[in-house]
Enzyme design. Structure first.
Site, short mmCIF file in Angstrom:
data_model
loop_
_atom_site.label_atom_id
_atom_site.label_comp_id
_atom_site.label_asym_id
_atom_site.label_seq_id
_atom_site.Cartn_x
_atom_site.Cartn_y
_atom_site.Cartn_z
N GLY A 197 36.52 -13.89 -146.75
CA GLY A 197 36.72 -12.39 -147.67
C GLY A 197 36.10 -11.37 -148.21
N ASP A 198 35.27 -11.94 -148.90
CA ASP A 198 34.84 -11.08 -149.99
C ASP A 198 33.22 -11.83 -149.79
OD1 ASP A 198 34.61 -13.59 -151.43
OD2 ASP A 198 34.95 -12.42 -153.59
N GLU A 199 32.00 -11.96 -148.78
CA GLU A 199 31.45 -12.16 -148.46
C GLU A 199 30.70 -11.81 -147.09
OE1 GLU A 199 32.16 -16.72 -148.22
OE2 GLU A 199 31.65 -16.75 -149.74
#
Length: 238
Positions: free
Chosen positions: A160-162
């Site tokens: 997701g936000d990696e």
């Protein structure tokens, strides 16, 4: 267009070509261009022979059909390995390219370093400003990553936000400059960061990292150590 050369020794464009004069002594050639999904030329799907020959128009069309099928397969593979929002490789694409990269580093003894990024307070951005704002942050961060690192580096959004970046020919001591450059590119004109991040940095060790997943695991652990220390520091300030 399809290029047809019935007899290369009689064609003034190719009769002096090393592969005609010498081995493999090409005489007949027919080739159809193959393009990548972004329009770049990849090469040709071709048929060669050591003897001159003619080719029927039906066979030319069959070769064109095969080339188009190959291009369609490449498009499908690209879609399966690309993150739709950011345009970076997705987890599947990263695993595929990183495996090849690590195999090359192992073979030639070249160093490699993995950077594992996690955006700070991204869930809060989604919760307070909405998912459209979150998507803009992800796209901006991906664009800044692509602008900062080399074309030869493997840059991917793996969660997701990696995000991950695998650098070849670079040690952990040589990544300070690109990280500083990335932080600068994430700041607004007022000096405030668009988004901040934590990053885990792991050097590839052929003895320790038998797979890319093992290298990612180590970098992931180091990144979360940063996040935990940041959380402790914030609680201390309160």
């Amino acid at each position: 267009a399809v290029l047809v050369v019935p007899d290369a020794t009689r064609d003034e464009r190719f009769r002096d070509h090393p592969m005609v004069v010498g081995l493999p002594e090409i005489r007949f050639y027919v080739g159809c261009p193959v393009k990548a999904p972004d329009g770049r030329s990849l090469g040709t799907l071709c048929v060669i022979d050591h003897e001159p020959r003619e080719i029927e128009s039906e066979d030319v069309r069959a070769l064109e059909d095969l080339a188009r099928m190959l291009e369609q397969d490449l498009r499908s593979l690209t879609l399966a390995m690309k993150d739709e929002l950011t345009g970076l490789s997705n987890r599947r694409g990263f695993d595929t390219m990183a495996d090849q990269t690590i195999a090359m580093c192992r073979r030639v003894g070249e160093p490699a370093t993995l950077l594992y990024f996690d955006l700070d307070e991204f869930k809060q951005i989604n919760d307070t400003l909405g998912h459209a704002a979150g998507d803009r942050v992800l796209k901006t961060f991906a664009d800044r990553l692509s602008a900062t690192f080399r074309d030869s580096d493997v840059v991917a959004r793996i969660g997701g936000d990696e995000f991950c970046v695998l650098l070849t020919g670079a040690t952990t001591q040589e990544i300070e400059r690109p990280l500083s450059l990335l932080e600068g590119r994430l700041r607004t004109r007022e000096g405030e960061p668009i988004v901040s991040f934590r990053v885990g940095v792991a050097a590839y060790d052929p003895e320790r990292h038998k797979s890319v997943r093992a290298l990612v695991h180590d970098a992931d652990l180091l990144m979360y150590e940063q996040k935990r220390s940041l959380g402790t520091e914030r609680r201390g300030r309160r």
